[in-house]
Design a protein around this motif. Structure first.
Motif, mmCIF file in Angstrom:
data_model
loop_
_atom_site.group_PDB
_atom_site.id
_atom_site.type_symbol
_atom_site.label_atom_id
_atom_site.label_comp_id
_atom_site.label_asym_id
_atom_site.label_seq_id
_atom_site.Cartn_x
_atom_site.Cartn_y
_atom_site.Cartn_z
ATOM 1 N N MET A 1 0.845 -1.178 0.000
ATOM 2 C CA MET A 1 0.000 0.000 0.000
ATOM 3 C C MET A 1 0.887 1.235 0.000
ATOM 4 N N THR A 2 0.541 2.218 -0.803
ATOM 5 C CA THR A 2 1.324 3.451 -0.869
ATOM 6 C C THR A 2 0.613 4.556 -0.120
ATOM 7 N N ASP A 3 1.351 5.621 0.154
ATOM 8 C CA ASP A 3 0.760 6.784 0.810
ATOM 9 C C ASP A 3 0.139 7.742 -0.189
ATOM 10 N N GLN A 4 0.219 7.423 -1.495
ATOM 11 C CA GLN A 4 -0.340 8.301 -2.533
ATOM 12 C C GLN A 4 -1.856 8.263 -2.479
ATOM 13 N N PRO A 5 -2.489 9.411 -2.746
ATOM 14 C CA PRO A 5 -3.956 9.400 -2.851
ATOM 15 C C PRO A 5 -4.381 8.493 -3.998
ATOM 16 N N LYS A 6 -5.582 7.939 -3.880
ATOM 17 C CA LYS A 6 -6.078 7.018 -4.905
ATOM 18 C C LYS A 6 -6.140 7.676 -6.274
ATOM 19 N N ALA A 7 -6.538 8.932 -6.349
ATOM 20 C CA ALA A 7 -6.649 9.602 -7.649
ATOM 21 C C ALA A 7 -5.294 9.662 -8.339
ATOM 22 N N ALA A 8 -4.254 9.948 -7.597
ATOM 23 C CA ALA A 8 -2.924 10.018 -8.200
ATOM 24 C C ALA A 8 -2.483 8.643 -8.667
ATOM 25 N N ALA A 9 -2.770 7.620 -7.880
ATOM 26 C CA ALA A 9 -2.394 6.266 -8.277
ATOM 27 C C ALA A 9 -3.148 5.856 -9.539
ATOM 28 N N ARG A 10 -4.422 6.222 -9.616
ATOM 29 C CA ARG A 10 -5.212 5.883 -10.801
ATOM 30 C C ARG A 10 -4.674 6.577 -12.042
ATOM 31 N N SER A 11 -4.222 7.814 -11.905
ATOM 32 C CA SER A 11 -3.768 8.556 -13.077
ATOM 33 C C SER A 11 -2.500 7.959 -13.671
ATOM 34 N N ARG A 12 -1.777 7.180 -12.871
ATOM 35 C CA ARG A 12 -0.547 6.570 -13.368
ATOM 36 C C ARG A 12 -0.768 5.171 -13.909
ATOM 37 N N ALA A 13 -1.953 4.653 -13.766
ATOM 38 C CA ALA A 13 -2.243 3.304 -14.260
ATOM 39 C C ALA A 13 -2.185 3.310 -15.774
ATOM 40 N N PRO A 14 -1.712 2.223 -16.385
ATOM 41 C CA PRO A 14 -1.653 2.181 -17.847
ATOM 42 C C PRO A 14 -3.050 2.259 -18.447
ATOM 43 N N LYS A 15 -3.153 2.990 -19.525
ATOM 44 C CA LYS A 15 -4.429 3.104 -20.227
ATOM 45 C C LYS A 15 -4.625 1.881 -21.091
ATOM 46 N N THR A 16 -5.845 1.405 -21.127
ATOM 47 C CA THR A 16 -6.153 0.254 -21.969
ATOM 48 C C THR A 16 -7.057 0.696 -23.089
ATOM 49 N N SER A 17 -6.930 0.056 -24.214
ATOM 50 C CA SER A 17 -7.727 0.386 -25.384
ATOM 51 C C SER A 17 -9.099 -0.255 -25.289
ATOM 52 N N THR A 18 -10.109 0.422 -25.834
ATOM 53 C CA THR A 18 -11.438 -0.170 -25.903
ATOM 54 C C THR A 18 -11.593 -1.019 -27.151
ATOM 55 N N ARG A 19 -10.608 -0.999 -28.045
ATOM 56 C CA ARG A 19 -10.662 -1.803 -29.260
ATOM 57 C C ARG A 19 -10.369 -3.254 -28.938
ATOM 58 N N ARG A 20 -10.911 -4.131 -29.758
ATOM 59 C CA ARG A 20 -10.596 -5.547 -29.599
ATOM 60 C C ARG A 20 -9.099 -5.748 -29.774
ATOM 61 N N ASN A 21 -8.553 -6.654 -28.981
ATOM 62 C CA ASN A 21 -7.131 -6.946 -29.119
ATOM 63 C C ASN A 21 -6.892 -7.662 -30.434
ATOM 64 N N ALA A 22 -6.006 -7.135 -31.216
ATOM 65 C CA ALA A 22 -5.650 -7.744 -32.501
ATOM 66 C C ALA A 22 -4.193 -8.169 -32.427
ATOM 67 N N PRO A 23 -3.863 -9.278 -33.050
ATOM 68 C CA PRO A 23 -2.451 -9.671 -33.069
ATOM 69 C C PRO A 23 -1.598 -8.549 -33.663
ATOM 70 N N ASP A 24 -0.372 -8.447 -33.176
ATOM 71 C CA ASP A 24 0.532 -7.383 -33.634
ATOM 72 C C ASP A 24 0.777 -7.415 -35.131
ATOM 73 N N THR A 25 0.538 -8.540 -35.776
ATOM 74 C CA THR A 25 0.841 -8.665 -37.202
ATOM 75 C C THR A 25 -0.335 -8.331 -38.107
ATOM 76 N N VAL A 26 -1.522 -8.102 -37.552
ATOM 77 C CA VAL A 26 -2.702 -7.842 -38.387
ATOM 78 C C VAL A 26 -2.588 -6.468 -39.046
ATOM 79 N N GLN A 27 -2.665 -6.459 -40.355
ATOM 80 C CA GLN A 27 -2.657 -5.227 -41.136
ATOM 81 C C GLN A 27 -3.998 -5.156 -41.864
ATOM 82 N N THR A 28 -4.673 -4.017 -41.793
ATOM 83 C CA THR A 28 -5.991 -3.868 -42.391
ATOM 84 C C THR A 28 -5.932 -2.925 -43.583
ATOM 85 N N LEU A 29 -6.368 -3.411 -44.734
ATOM 86 C CA LEU A 29 -6.532 -2.558 -45.901
ATOM 87 C C LEU A 29 -7.842 -1.804 -45.687
ATOM 88 N N SER A 30 -7.763 -0.494 -45.584
ATOM 89 C CA SER A 30 -8.929 0.333 -45.321
ATOM 90 C C SER A 30 -9.274 1.116 -46.586
#
Length: 186
Positions: A1-30
């Motif tokens: 447990m850290t002494d940091q406020p929860k808001a500060a700890a949350r702001s440092r959490a990695p952001k996750t994408s809302t997109r479906r996870n695609a393999p790193d090799t998928v290339q899409t012709l758009s």
């Protein structure tokens, strides 16, 4: 447990994408089929372009066989891709064109565009209305969101919590002096 406020700890959490996870090799012709131009590029799994966009004028008239030939030639110089996504200016259901006001309804009604592009390019293909396709790239996925696009014509899409709502072609509704929104604005 850290002494940091929860808001500060949350702001440092990695952001996750809302997109479906695609393999790193998928290339899409758009591909963006528009009333005035057809454009294409290849996107990596994050949506970043891996090649410069290519663009040509949309032929007039533009029946399905002409568009298929044009797309095949347009995308030939682009890098390899694993799948194809297409935005199309009209009402599309499961890859089948119901209307195409800027390309000629009578030429396109009932045409299975997704199947035809998949047969030509040999890659899994999805086709959506162009406004819906653009909306998927900008919505937050929370609540009711409406996307309006302006180009050769007017596009419209509605999303609820990230899910596409049933399509209605607002741009083709009567508006003023017997014209549609598309005719008055586009």
């Amino acid at each position: 447990m850290t002494d940091q406020p929860k808001a500060a700890a949350r702001s440092r959490a990695p952001k996750t994408s809302t997109r479906r996870n695609a393999p790193d090799t998928v290339q899409t012709l758009s591909i963006d089929v528009g009333g005035s131009h057809v454009k294409a590029t290849v996107l990596d799994p994050t949506g970043a372009m891996t090649a410069d966009r290519v663009r040509v004028p949309t032929p007039k008239p533009c029946p399905p066989d002409v568009l298929l030939d044009l797309i095949e030639a347009l995308v030939a110089p682009l890098p390899e891709s694993s799948r194809v996504s297409v935005g199309f200016p009209g009402v599309v259901r499961s890859g089948r064109i119901l209307t195409a006001p800027n390309l000629g309804n009578e030429l396109w009604h009932g045409f299975e565009l997704a199947d035809a592009i998949e047969a030509r390019l040999g890659k899994p293909t999805r086709v959506l209305n162009d406004g819906e396709m653009q909306g998927l790239g900008v919505i937050s996925g929370v609540g009711l969101e409406i996307v309006i696009t302006l180009g050769t014509g007017m596009g419209f899409a509605v999303f609820l919590n990230g899910a596409l709502a049933p399509k209605f072609e607002l741009s083709q509704h009567p508006f003023r002096k017997g014209d549609t929104y598309d005719e008055q604005i586009g």
